[in-house]
Design a protein around this motif. Structure first.
Motif, PDB file in Angstrom:
ATOM      1  N   UNK A  20       0.813  -1.276   0.075  1.00  0.00           N
ATOM      2  CA  UNK A  20       0.009   0.061   0.141  1.00  0.00           C
ATOM      3  C   UNK A  20       0.789   1.414   0.026  1.00  0.00           C
ATOM      4  N   UNK A  21       0.251   2.284  -0.446  1.00  0.00           N
ATOM      5  CA  UNK A  21       0.924   3.726  -0.020  1.00  0.00           C
ATOM      6  C   UNK A  21      -0.040   4.663   0.491  1.00  0.00           C
ATOM      7  N   UNK A  22       0.367   5.646   1.351  1.00  0.00           N
ATOM      8  CA  UNK A  22      -0.311   6.572   1.760  1.00  0.00           C
ATOM      9  C   UNK A  22       0.051   7.718   1.179  1.00  0.00           C
ATOM     10  N   UNK A  23      -0.722   8.511   0.490  1.00  0.00           N
ATOM     11  CA  UNK A  23      -0.449   9.748  -0.154  1.00  0.00           C
ATOM     12  C   UNK A  23      -1.159  10.974   0.193  1.00  0.00           C
ATOM     13  N   UNK A  24      -0.112  11.794   0.838  1.00  0.00           N
ATOM     14  CA  UNK A  24      -0.897  12.864   1.415  1.00  0.00           C
ATOM     15  C   UNK A  24      -1.736  13.799   0.635  1.00  0.00           C
ATOM     16  N   UNK A  25      -2.943  14.244   1.097  1.00  0.00           N
ATOM     17  CA  UNK A  25      -4.061  15.104   0.405  1.00  0.00           C
ATOM     18  C   UNK A  25      -3.962  16.472   0.988  1.00  0.00           C
ATOM     19  N   UNK A  26      -3.366  16.677   2.123  1.00  0.00           N
ATOM     20  CA  UNK A  26      -3.072  17.971   2.961  1.00  0.00           C
ATOM     21  C   UNK A  26      -1.904  18.304   3.072  1.00  0.00           C
ATOM     22  N   UNK A  27      -1.392  19.301   3.171  1.00  0.00           N
ATOM     23  CA  UNK A  27      -0.044  19.819   3.364  1.00  0.00           C
ATOM     24  C   UNK A  27       0.530  19.262   4.874  1.00  0.00           C
ATOM     25  N   UNK A  28       1.705  18.660   4.753  1.00  0.00           N
ATOM     26  CA  UNK A  28       2.292  18.123   5.714  1.00  0.00           C
ATOM     27  C   UNK A  28       3.252  19.162   6.384  1.00  0.00           C
ATOM     28  N   UNK A  29       2.898  20.052   7.297  1.00  0.00           N
ATOM     29  CA  UNK A  29       3.553  21.206   7.533  1.00  0.00           C
ATOM     30  C   UNK A  29       4.880  20.836   8.590  1.00  0.00           C
ATOM     31  N   UNK A  30       4.551  19.855   9.235  1.00  0.00           N
ATOM     32  CA  UNK A  30       5.764  19.276  10.182  1.00  0.00           C
ATOM     33  C   UNK A  30       5.491  17.791   9.769  1.00  0.00           C
ATOM     34  N   UNK A  31       6.867  17.025  10.404  1.00  0.00           N
ATOM     35  CA  UNK A  31       6.748  15.404  10.223  1.00  0.00           C
ATOM     36  C   UNK A  31       5.442  14.902  10.783  1.00  0.00           C
ATOM     37  N   UNK A  32       4.999  14.165   9.527  1.00  0.00           N
ATOM     38  CA  UNK A  32       3.809  13.111   9.948  1.00  0.00           C
ATOM     39  C   UNK A  32       2.637  14.038  10.711  1.00  0.00           C
ATOM     40  N   UNK A  39       0.173  15.361   8.461  1.00  0.00           N
ATOM     41  CA  UNK A  39      -0.993  15.108   7.577  1.00  0.00           C
ATOM     42  C   UNK A  39      -1.987  14.275   7.803  1.00  0.00           C
ATOM     43  N   UNK A  40      -3.036  14.705   7.843  1.00  0.00           N
ATOM     44  CA  UNK A  40      -4.132  13.784   8.495  1.00  0.00           C
ATOM     45  C   UNK A  40      -5.363  13.411   7.369  1.00  0.00           C
ATOM     46  N   UNK A  41      -4.890  13.502   6.097  1.00  0.00           N
ATOM     47  CA  UNK A  41      -5.991  13.024   4.982  1.00  0.00           C
ATOM     48  C   UNK A  41      -4.990  12.444   3.884  1.00  0.00           C
ATOM     49  N   UNK A  42      -5.367  11.168   3.497  1.00  0.00           N
ATOM     50  CA  UNK A  42      -4.475  10.501   2.573  1.00  0.00           C
ATOM     51  C   UNK A  42      -5.403   9.911   1.395  1.00  0.00           C
ATOM     52  N   UNK A  63      -8.303  -2.094  -3.313  1.00  0.00           N
ATOM     53  CA  UNK A  63      -9.017  -1.168  -2.708  1.00  0.00           C
ATOM     54  C   UNK A  63      -8.331   0.304  -2.728  1.00  0.00           C
ATOM     55  N   UNK A  64      -9.142   1.289  -2.896  1.00  0.00           N
ATOM     56  CA  UNK A  64      -8.703   2.616  -3.079  1.00  0.00           C
ATOM     57  C   UNK A  64      -9.412   3.363  -1.971  1.00  0.00           C
ATOM     58  N   UNK A  65      -8.614   3.685  -0.855  1.00  0.00           N
ATOM     59  CA  UNK A  65      -9.179   4.080   0.262  1.00  0.00           C
ATOM     60  C   UNK A  65      -8.809   5.732   0.581  1.00  0.00           C
ATOM     61  N   UNK A  66     -10.122   6.369   1.065  1.00  0.00           N
ATOM     62  CA  UNK A  66      -9.417   7.543   1.590  1.00  0.00           C
ATOM     63  C   UNK A  66      -9.346   7.469   3.064  1.00  0.00           C
ATOM     64  N   UNK A  67      -8.154   7.769   3.699  1.00  0.00           N
ATOM     65  CA  UNK A  67      -8.117   7.697   5.171  1.00  0.00           C
ATOM     66  C   UNK A  67      -8.037   8.843   5.853  1.00  0.00           C
ATOM     67  N   UNK A  68      -8.727   9.010   7.010  1.00  0.00           N
ATOM     68  CA  UNK A  68      -8.859  10.247   7.569  1.00  0.00           C
ATOM     69  C   UNK A  68      -8.445  10.011   9.087  1.00  0.00           C
TER      70      UNK A  68
END
Length: 206
Positions: free
Chosen positions: A52-64, A66-69, A101-106
């Protein structure tokens, strides 16, 4: 059509603005079945493994942070079911699938910070790579000769990050396509309830 264009545009926008991609391997232990067919069906236990891969959909301002992938996944699962008629040996319907599967992860947030608990949901596509039938002939065998190899449905679950590199989750998959298109009494589809783990192997930034 307009909804499809809107969703595609949002996903494309997310890819363009993605700040990080985390990737890893996933495994699960599950119980699956095909409702509405065979004589006295019972689900079987099986396993799955994938990447799998978690691709961030919001800015990753600091390390880890991002809350939406967007989380695409490629997996191999053993699925199917058994059936038991009184006084007869067990009928076995064991199928192997490649699933996507193609997830949106929140991830839930607490006081503005990314939390450890997440929810995921999205479409799931599958292709049957093998199927094996053994045991007595089913009462509906003449309607089971034609089996649909391609399927689609939805997958949803909840998980928790227990360390930086480990997630545990529970998920439920529900198919919307018919496994046996010639069987008309009920809709036959794949369903699966699984518990599993994700192991993150690395991360790249943009």
């Amino acid at each position: 059509m307009r909804k499809i264009i809107t969703i595609s545009s949002l996903l494309l926008f997310g890819f363009i603005n993605a700040q990080t991609v985390k990737y890893g391997v996933t495994g699960n232990f599950h119980k699956s079945s095909i409702p509405g067919i065979h004589d006295r069906s019972k689900g079987i236990f099986g396993g799955g493994i994938g990447v799998f891969a978690d691709i961030s959909l919001v800015r990753n301002e600091i390390y880890n942070s991002a809350w939406l992938y967007l989380t695409p996944q490629l997996e191999f699962n053993t699925q199917g079911e058994n059936a038991q008629m009184p006084g007869q040996e067990t009928q076995k319907y064991h199928n192997n699938y490649i699933g996507i599967p193609l997830y949106i992860k929140y991830f839930l947030k607490s006081q503005g910070y990314k939390g450890d608990i997440y929810f995921m949901a999205g479409p799931r596509f599958e292709f049957m790579v093998s199927n094996k039938v053994s045991g007595p002939v089913s009462l509906t065998a003449h309607q089971e000769e034609n089996i649909e190899k391609f399927g689609y449905g939805i997958s949803a679950g909840v998980g928790v990050n227990i360390q930086n590199r480990w997630d545990v989750f529970i998920r439920y998959d529900r198919g919307f396509s018919k496994i046996y298109p010639d069987y008309t009494k009920y809709t036959t589809y794949n369903r699966m309830l699984a518990i599993g783990i994700n192991l993150y192997l690395g991360e790249s930034g943009f």
